[in-house]
Design a protein around this motif. Sequence first.
Motif, PDB file in Angstrom:
ATOM      1  N   LEU A   1       2.202  11.511   3.868  1.00 56.14           N
ATOM      2  CA  LEU A   1       1.478  11.303   2.623  1.00 56.14           C
ATOM      3  C   LEU A   1       0.779  12.572   2.133  1.00 56.14           C
TER       4      LEU A   1
ATOM      5  N   GLN B   1      -0.653  10.482   9.207  1.00 56.39           N
ATOM      6  CA  GLN B   1      -0.554  10.381   7.753  1.00 56.39           C
ATOM      7  C   GLN B   1       0.181  11.583   7.165  1.00 56.39           C
TER       8      GLN B   1
ATOM      9  N   PRO C   1       4.984   2.144  -2.737  1.00 54.82           N
ATOM     10  CA  PRO C   1       4.971   2.888  -4.000  1.00 54.82           C
ATOM     11  C   PRO C   1       4.746   4.387  -3.810  1.00 54.82           C
ATOM     12  N   GLU C   2       3.886   4.754  -2.871  1.00 55.00           N
ATOM     13  CA  GLU C   2       3.627   6.170  -2.614  1.00 55.00           C
ATOM     14  C   GLU C   2       4.834   6.852  -1.983  1.00 55.00           C
TER      15      GLU C   2
ATOM     16  N   THR D   1       0.815  -1.215   0.000  1.00 53.01           N
ATOM     17  CA  THR D   1       0.000   0.000   0.000  1.00 53.01           C
ATOM     18  C   THR D   1       0.848   1.263   0.000  1.00 53.01           C
ATOM     19  N   TYR D   2       1.847   1.299   0.884  1.00 51.62           N
ATOM     20  CA  TYR D   2       2.561   2.550   1.135  1.00 51.62           C
ATOM     21  C   TYR D   2       3.865   2.722   0.359  1.00 51.62           C
TER      22      TYR D   2
ATOM     23  N   LYS E   1       7.426   7.533  -4.635  1.00 52.15           N
ATOM     24  CA  LYS E   1       7.066   8.668  -5.489  1.00 52.15           C
ATOM     25  C   LYS E   1       7.504   9.986  -4.853  1.00 52.15           C
ATOM     26  N   LYS E   2       7.376  10.066  -3.535  1.00 47.75           N
ATOM     27  CA  LYS E   2       7.736  11.305  -2.839  1.00 47.75           C
ATOM     28  C   LYS E   2       9.238  11.410  -2.600  1.00 47.75           C
TER      29      LYS E   2
END
Length: 267
Positions: free
Chosen positions: A266, A263, A23-24, A20-21, A27-28
């Motif tokens: 994110l 969070q 890949p995100e 879930t996390y 990206k950052k």
Amino acid sequence: MKILFVGDVVGSVGIKAIETYLPEIKKKVKPQLTIVNGENAAGGKGTKEPDYQKITRAGADVVTGGNHTWDKREILDFIDDPKKNILRPYNFPGKNVPGRGFIEINVNSKKVYVINMMGTAMMRALDNPFLAADDLLKTLDDDAIKFVDFHAETTSEKIAFANYMVGRVSAVVGTHTHVQTNDAQVINKQTALLTDVGMTGSYDGILGDKKEPIINNFLTQRPNRFDVDEDGRMQINFCVVEVNDKTNNARSIKNYVITPNNQTFLN
């Protein structure tokens, strides 16, 4: 170079958190290298090939191990596969130990060594990790980035090891205790240290396990079977190390958590 390192993946909730996390996060952060400790991925103890595949498909370049490396015999079926970037602690005693304790990777024409070591204080009686690291470093290219996952129980051994390695490796990041520490630093502007990067798994358990048996153990002082919490909400703990490609010294290290109640990363 940016190196992203994710703490111990525990059980199916940990795998789900990675899927879930990660890949995100990538990206950052935009890391050039992503390392994940996966020694607790298979039901809290060990790593099976499907776990390794899920972690790497989610974005890990290297999967490191620890004291639970051998808990699932299935690891012997793939740990020697040269196409799989999975490590076990380098300082297991004896000759002809399956698998590898370090790996060499070329990232944008820069040589990087990922090294997996295990402490001995309150742990199994492995070879002395300080002396094993001395011997290993003599065989490696001096002009390379060296990242160490130091899997150990005590904070003192982790901090001592990092200080012993100052100027010889780019980073020493601790795993195993599953609780992220607040001591991220770059020692002498050379070697990054974080005593423990934390864990990836159930936010609602205790170190990734179900709470009730552990609480009952403290109440009764009688043995209880500890089971991984496979129903809890997800958390992921990680750090980002920036290394100067020319000097191989760490520039910075920052630790992060993503939990149901935090969070921020994110946003």
